[in-house]
Design a protein around this motif. Structure first.
Motif, PDB file in Angstrom:
ATOM      1  N   SER A 124       0.833  -1.190   0.000  1.00  0.00           N
ATOM      2  CA  SER A 124       0.000   0.000   0.000  1.00  0.00           C
ATOM      3  C   SER A 124       0.868   1.240   0.000  1.00  0.00           C
ATOM      4  O   SER A 124       1.953   1.275   0.583  1.00  0.00           O
ATOM      5  N   GLY A 125       0.392   2.289  -0.684  1.00  0.00           N
ATOM      6  CA  GLY A 125       1.155   3.512  -0.793  1.00  0.00           C
ATOM      7  C   GLY A 125       0.887   4.458   0.361  1.00  0.00           C
ATOM      8  O   GLY A 125       0.107   4.182   1.269  1.00  0.00           O
ATOM      9  N   ILE A 126       1.552   5.612   0.306  1.00  0.00           N
ATOM     10  CA  ILE A 126       1.351   6.678   1.280  1.00  0.00           C
ATOM     11  C   ILE A 126       0.448   7.716   0.644  1.00  0.00           C
ATOM     12  O   ILE A 126       0.746   8.230  -0.437  1.00  0.00           O
ATOM     13  N   SER A 127      -0.639   8.031   1.284  1.00  0.00           N
ATOM     14  CA  SER A 127      -1.638   8.917   0.699  1.00  0.00           C
ATOM     15  C   SER A 127      -1.026  10.226   0.221  1.00  0.00           C
ATOM     16  O   SER A 127      -0.191  10.832   0.895  1.00  0.00           O
ATOM     17  N   THR A 128      -1.452  10.670  -0.956  1.00  0.00           N
ATOM     18  CA  THR A 128      -1.002  11.946  -1.501  1.00  0.00           C
ATOM     19  C   THR A 128      -1.709  13.123  -0.838  1.00  0.00           C
ATOM     20  O   THR A 128      -1.262  14.259  -0.981  1.00  0.00           O
ATOM     21  N   LEU A 152      -6.402   6.842  -8.422  1.00  0.00           N
ATOM     22  CA  LEU A 152      -5.798   6.423  -9.685  1.00  0.00           C
ATOM     23  C   LEU A 152      -4.511   5.635  -9.496  1.00  0.00           C
ATOM     24  O   LEU A 152      -4.048   4.975 -10.425  1.00  0.00           O
ATOM     25  N   LEU A 153      -3.944   5.699  -8.299  1.00  0.00           N
ATOM     26  CA  LEU A 153      -2.651   5.068  -8.060  1.00  0.00           C
ATOM     27  C   LEU A 153      -2.822   3.633  -7.580  1.00  0.00           C
ATOM     28  O   LEU A 153      -3.727   3.329  -6.800  1.00  0.00           O
ATOM     29  N   ALA A 154      -1.935   2.751  -8.025  1.00  0.00           N
ATOM     30  CA  ALA A 154      -2.056   1.316  -7.752  1.00  0.00           C
ATOM     31  C   ALA A 154      -2.085   1.019  -6.256  1.00  0.00           C
ATOM     32  O   ALA A 154      -2.849   0.170  -5.810  1.00  0.00           O
ATOM     33  N   GLY A 155      -1.266   1.684  -5.469  1.00  0.00           N
ATOM     34  CA  GLY A 155      -1.238   1.461  -4.029  1.00  0.00           C
ATOM     35  C   GLY A 155      -2.071   2.457  -3.264  1.00  0.00           C
ATOM     36  O   GLY A 155      -1.945   2.578  -2.051  1.00  0.00           O
TER      37      GLY A 155
END
Length: 234
Positions: A42-46, A54-57
């Motif tokens: 999982s990514g870090i929220s923008t 739109l982002l994969a993570g």
């Protein structure tokens, strides 16, 4: 013994016997690309729901390089990163800016929640020193995010890959501002976004992302205090 043949190849002392494939794949020192694609981190929220969607993570890719392609600095592009930088510095993480073209506007950063005491600005003299400073900072483990601006000299592909590896090893967010003309050249970055000014907003084109769709576009609000009309530092 009939039906079985012992291996005629001697093993040197200390050499491990052959292991079945499944047993090898469970070893922590063997990295599997397919496994990371099936279970993306999982990514870090923008800080922008429309972009996260739109982002994969569902956020900035962790421990990886993100390229931000901008034709001209000073269009308010830092607005895109402010929510993330504010959250990182609030957590006590250091944020490093390498070779920014303008002096950051401190009141706008404070208003956005960025803790200035956790902000470090570096101005290396040349390309070699800039790459060295960025690589050392990324892999140090003491940096939450590093924002880097490309100077007039285009870094070699091997240097971009070294920065990507350093970000992975240091578990650090790496944002690399590069000219829009670099969009046509390959890059090892996990994410590439094109940024343009569109009235009072930033127009983003999702140019490339690993393990996710590309080609989408989104408009985001930008901080007018970060739109610079003066001369750059370099």
């Amino acid at each position: 013994m009939p039906g079985q043949q012992a291996s005629s190849e001697p093993r040197s002392p200390g050499q491990e016997p052959p292991q079945p494939l499944q047993q090898l794949l469970t070893r922590p020192d063997i990295w599997q690309l397919a496994s990371t694609q099936r279970h993306p981190r999982s990514g870090i929220s923008t800080g922008y729901r429309g972009l996260d969607a739109l982002l994969a993570g569902h956020g900035w890719p962790r421990a990886a390089s993100t390229e931000l392609l901008v034709d001209k600095a000073g269009i308010g592009e830092m607005s895109l990163l402010l929510p993330t930088l504010a959250e990182l510095t609030r957590q006590g993480r250091m944020v490093i800016l390498v070779n920014p073209p303008h002096i950051p506007y401190a009141p706008a950063l404070v208003q956005a929640g960025v803790q200035l005491e956790k902000l470090l600005i570096l101005h290396p003299r040349g390309q070699r020193d800039q790459l060295w400073a960025a690589e050392q900072s990324l892999q140090s483990g003491a940096c939450g995010a590093l924002i880097q601006w490309q100077n007039r000299e285009t870094p070699a592909d091997k240097d971009l890959r070294r920065l990507q590896v350093a970000a992975r090893d240091g578990d650090c967010l790496h944002f690399h501002f590069r000219p829009g003309s670099c969009a046509q050249t390959p890059s090892p970055a996990a994410l590439r976004l094109q940024l343009k000014s569109d009235g009072e907003q930033l127009a983003l084109h999702l140019f490339k992302q690993l393990s996710g769709r590309s080609g989408q576009r989104v408009h985001l609000a930008r901080n007018p205090d970060l739109v610079r009309r003066d001369q750059p530092l370099h």
